[in-house]
Design a protein around this motif. Structure first.
Motif, short mmCIF file in Angstrom:
data_model
loop_
_atom_site.label_atom_id
_atom_site.label_comp_id
_atom_site.label_asym_id
_atom_site.label_seq_id
_atom_site.Cartn_x
_atom_site.Cartn_y
_atom_site.Cartn_z
N GLY A 71 -21.63 75.48 14.27
CA GLY A 71 -21.58 75.95 15.65
C GLY A 71 -22.90 75.66 16.33
O GLY A 71 -23.96 75.96 15.80
N ILE A 72 -22.82 75.08 17.55
CA ILE A 72 -24.02 74.72 18.30
C ILE A 72 -23.99 75.45 19.63
O ILE A 72 -22.95 75.48 20.29
N ILE A 73 -25.13 76.01 20.02
CA ILE A 73 -25.23 76.70 21.31
C ILE A 73 -26.02 75.84 22.30
O ILE A 73 -26.52 74.77 21.95
N GLN A 74 -26.12 76.35 23.53
CA GLN A 74 -26.69 75.62 24.65
C GLN A 74 -28.02 74.93 24.35
O GLN A 74 -28.24 73.79 24.73
N SER A 75 -28.92 75.59 23.65
CA SER A 75 -30.26 75.04 23.41
C SER A 75 -30.28 73.92 22.37
O SER A 75 -31.31 73.29 22.16
N GLY A 76 -29.15 73.68 21.70
CA GLY A 76 -29.12 72.68 20.64
C GLY A 76 -29.38 73.28 19.28
O GLY A 76 -29.51 72.56 18.29
N LYS A 77 -29.44 74.60 19.21
CA LYS A 77 -29.66 75.28 17.92
C LYS A 77 -28.33 75.51 17.23
O LYS A 77 -27.28 75.62 17.86
N VAL A 78 -28.39 75.61 15.91
CA VAL A 78 -27.22 75.95 15.12
C VAL A 78 -27.02 77.46 15.22
O VAL A 78 -27.92 78.23 14.89
N SER A 79 -25.84 77.87 15.68
CA SER A 79 -25.58 79.31 15.82
C SER A 79 -24.78 79.85 14.64
O SER A 79 -24.97 80.99 14.23
N THR A 80 -23.89 79.03 14.10
CA THR A 80 -23.08 79.45 12.96
C THR A 80 -22.90 78.27 12.01
O THR A 80 -22.93 77.11 12.41
N LEU A 81 -22.72 78.61 10.75
CA LEU A 81 -22.47 77.59 9.72
C LEU A 81 -21.51 78.19 8.71
O LEU A 81 -21.80 79.22 8.12
N PHE A 82 -20.36 77.55 8.57
CA PHE A 82 -19.36 78.01 7.60
C PHE A 82 -19.05 76.90 6.62
O PHE A 82 -18.75 75.77 7.02
N LYS A 83 -19.12 77.23 5.34
CA LYS A 83 -18.72 76.27 4.31
C LYS A 83 -17.21 76.42 4.15
O LYS A 83 -16.70 77.48 3.85
#
Length: 124
Positions: A71-83
């Motif tokens: 998951g990527i948010i507005q700033s380009g940061k990773v917001s969520t990560l699901f395996k």
């Protein structure tokens, strides 16, 4: 007079080298382009010297595939990560990889209030 010319020349050189580093990140709006860019940047990240050095230090023998939703948010940061799936059965490596991805910041931004989820398959 010569001293001022040298300072002027040095100032111009500094501007030429440092202005590009202050350039704005592109704002991506199309979901397909976001997915392509995420895939490209992740592929490059996992081939980078820094990543390979860290992986080989502790997890040289680890091979296989991991499927994730990033998951990527507005700033380009990773917001969520699901395996979602993996044939790698090494929790320590999975934690290392998760932390590495979560700390990464993409080289683009999204429109305000925009979020995207991208499926990415990493092969080691």
């Amino acid at each position: 007079m010569k001293k001022h010319q040298h300072l002027f020349f040095i100032g111009i050189l500094l501007l030429l080298f440092y202005v590009p580093t202050f350039a704005q990140k592109p704002v991506l709006t199309d979901e397909e382009i976001v997915a392509e860019t995420v895939t490209k940047e992740m592929d490059e990240l996992f081939k980078s010297k820094d990543f390979l050095k860290q992986k080989d230090k502790k997890f040289a023998a680890v091979t296989g595939t991991i499927v994730t939703d990033i998951g990527i948010i507005q700033s380009g940061k990773v917001s969520t990560l699901f395996k979602l799936d993996s044939d790698i059965n090494n929790p320590s490596f999975t934690n290392f990889l998760s932390n590495y991805i979560i700390e990464y910041k993409f080289k683009f931004k999204l429109q305000k209030q925009q979020r995207y989820k991208v499926r990415y398959t990493a092969t080691f």
